[in-house]
Scaffold this motif. Structure first.
Motif, mmCIF file in Angstrom:
data_model
loop_
_atom_site.group_PDB
_atom_site.id
_atom_site.type_symbol
_atom_site.label_atom_id
_atom_site.label_comp_id
_atom_site.label_asym_id
_atom_site.label_seq_id
_atom_site.Cartn_x
_atom_site.Cartn_y
_atom_site.Cartn_z
ATOM 1 N N ARG A 104 0.709 -1.232 0.088
ATOM 2 C CA ARG A 104 0.074 0.048 0.049
ATOM 3 C C ARG A 104 0.822 1.378 0.109
ATOM 4 N N VAL A 105 2.100 1.288 0.848
ATOM 5 C CA VAL A 105 3.009 2.380 0.768
ATOM 6 C C VAL A 105 3.489 2.620 -0.630
ATOM 7 N N ALA A 106 3.942 1.463 -1.123
ATOM 8 C CA ALA A 106 4.560 1.661 -2.541
ATOM 9 C C ALA A 106 3.675 2.315 -3.438
ATOM 10 N N ASN A 107 2.290 1.653 -3.462
ATOM 11 C CA ASN A 107 1.444 2.486 -4.400
ATOM 12 C C ASN A 107 1.039 3.912 -4.205
ATOM 13 N N HIS A 108 1.002 4.205 -3.038
ATOM 14 C CA HIS A 108 0.716 5.328 -2.382
ATOM 15 C C HIS A 108 1.717 6.412 -3.255
ATOM 16 N N LEU A 109 3.159 6.026 -2.829
ATOM 17 C CA LEU A 109 4.201 6.847 -3.472
ATOM 18 C C LEU A 109 4.184 6.865 -4.900
ATOM 19 N N LEU A 110 3.892 6.060 -5.549
ATOM 20 C CA LEU A 110 3.717 6.093 -7.145
ATOM 21 C C LEU A 110 2.404 7.148 -7.453
ATOM 22 N N GLN A 111 1.599 7.013 -6.913
ATOM 23 C CA GLN A 111 0.292 7.911 -7.031
ATOM 24 C C GLN A 111 0.625 9.720 -6.296
ATOM 25 N N HIS A 112 1.389 9.393 -5.280
ATOM 26 C CA HIS A 112 1.745 10.948 -4.555
ATOM 27 C C HIS A 112 3.313 10.896 -4.544
ATOM 28 N N PRO A 113 4.090 11.270 -5.447
ATOM 29 C CA PRO A 113 5.377 11.380 -5.186
ATOM 30 C C PRO A 113 5.615 12.361 -4.116
ATOM 31 N N ILE A 114 6.943 12.172 -3.519
ATOM 32 C CA ILE A 114 7.500 13.150 -2.572
ATOM 33 C C ILE A 114 7.841 14.205 -3.263
ATOM 34 N N THR A 115 7.403 15.383 -2.455
ATOM 35 C CA THR A 115 7.933 16.776 -2.725
ATOM 36 C C THR A 115 8.510 17.650 -1.777
ATOM 37 N N HIS A 116 9.212 18.636 -2.240
ATOM 38 C CA HIS A 116 9.653 19.414 -1.029
ATOM 39 C C HIS A 116 8.776 20.093 -0.168
ATOM 40 N N ASP A 117 7.535 20.270 -0.512
ATOM 41 C CA ASP A 117 6.246 20.647 0.642
ATOM 42 C C ASP A 117 6.170 19.558 1.423
#
Length: 304
Positions: A104-117
């Motif tokens: 679930r974490v991996a899928n969330h990262l794909l859909q919501h990449p990390i940003t500076h914010d």
């Protein structure tokens, strides 16, 4: 199991944003879920997860929600076996929880990449770089789950949090001892991705029958009490409330009680889930002693 009708449970709960999080405008990083039956089986399930408040774990509220979801999924898939022969399947549960949560974490990262914010300005650049390379820490959370089956009470725990039982005799006890590895605010976490740090406990119901009440809570609840004895009294008091009042009234009062726990404790988010045996009302009320609760003697609580 005999031909009697399977036991039924009522499941209730609540979660409030901690007083400190309200002041800092942070989200509630706890999550919870409860089910009266699972996978069509007479297995009641309560789950709480406490996302870490560290500045590194900026998505821990999401991680806590994932922990609750994957626990329900895993238990649903194993409900029949867990209901009647838990010892044969419990060894697989921690690994299934870790792999399901990680997916679930991996899928969330794909859909919501990390940003500076995603990062607070106070977080050092080197730490941000490490999190970009290994972002699972962003979602760090504890997990406490309890299954009430026709024959067993099963606890699955990672990190801090509590499971208390009020027995048919009205005594209150902590099912699994506190995590000896926890120090201060440090605790085991799902982001470790290590099934071996789970604590799993399966115990037969006592000779006197099913518990009156099972309480599953994040550490924000226990931190509101100065001693274990005071904390155990909460279980006794709640059992008494549930024998004398409509369950809808207790549900309506829960948010106020939880907010008070946070205010008088650490200010953390506070989450409480209850598995209630409906047959306790009110004919069992007299069995709940107006005395300080004590730990159960071994004779009152059978082993696996």
């Amino acid at each position: 199991m005999s031909g009697d009708s399977p036991p039924m449970w009522t499941v209730i709960g609540g979660s409030v944003r901690g007083a400190a999080h309200v002041r800092k405008d942070l989200p509630n990083q706890d999550a919870w879920g409860a089910w009266q039956t699972v996978g069509g089986q007479p297995v009641a399930l309560g789950v709480v997860a406490d996302g870490h408040g560290s500045s590194r774990c900026v998505r821990s509220d999401v991680g806590a929600r994932f922990a609750v979801e994957v626990t329900h999924q895993v238990v649903s898939g194993l409900a029949r076996e867990l209901g009647y022969s838990p010892s044969e399947v419990l060894n697989d549960v921690p690994e299934l929880l870790v792999s399901g949560w990680r997916e679930r974490v991996a899928n969330h990262l794909l859909q919501h990449p990390i940003t500076h914010d995603d990062f607070p300005e106070s977080l050092p650049v080197a730490t941000r770089r490490d999190l970009v390379l290994d972002p699972v820490d962003l979602y760090g959370t504890t997990l406490v789950a309890c299954l009430a089956t026709p024959t067993h009470l099963i606890t699955i725990q990672l990190g801090d949090g509590d499971v208390l039982v009020v027995t048919d005799k009205g005594r209150c006890v902590r099912v699994v001892d506190e995590d000896a590895d926890s120090m201060g605010n440090e605790t085991h976490s799902l982001c470790e991705l290590d099934p071996h740090v789970f604590r799993v406990d399966a115990r037969r119901h006592s000779r006197d029958g099913l518990p009156l009440l099972v309480l599953i809570s994040t550490d924000g609840v226990s931190n509101a009490f100065r001693t274990d004895e005071d904390f155990f009294q909460l279980g006794t008091d709640l059992a008494r409330e549930l024998t004398s009042r409509a369950i809808e009234e207790v549900v309506a009062d829960l948010p106020g009680w939880l907010s008070e726990f946070s205010s008088q404790g650490s200010g953390d988010d506070v989450t409480l889930c209850l598995l209630v045996r409906p047959r306790v009302r009110p004919r069992f009320a007299a069995r709940i002693p107006d005395l300080p609760p004590t730990r159960l003697r071994r004779a009152d609580w059978e082993g696996p």
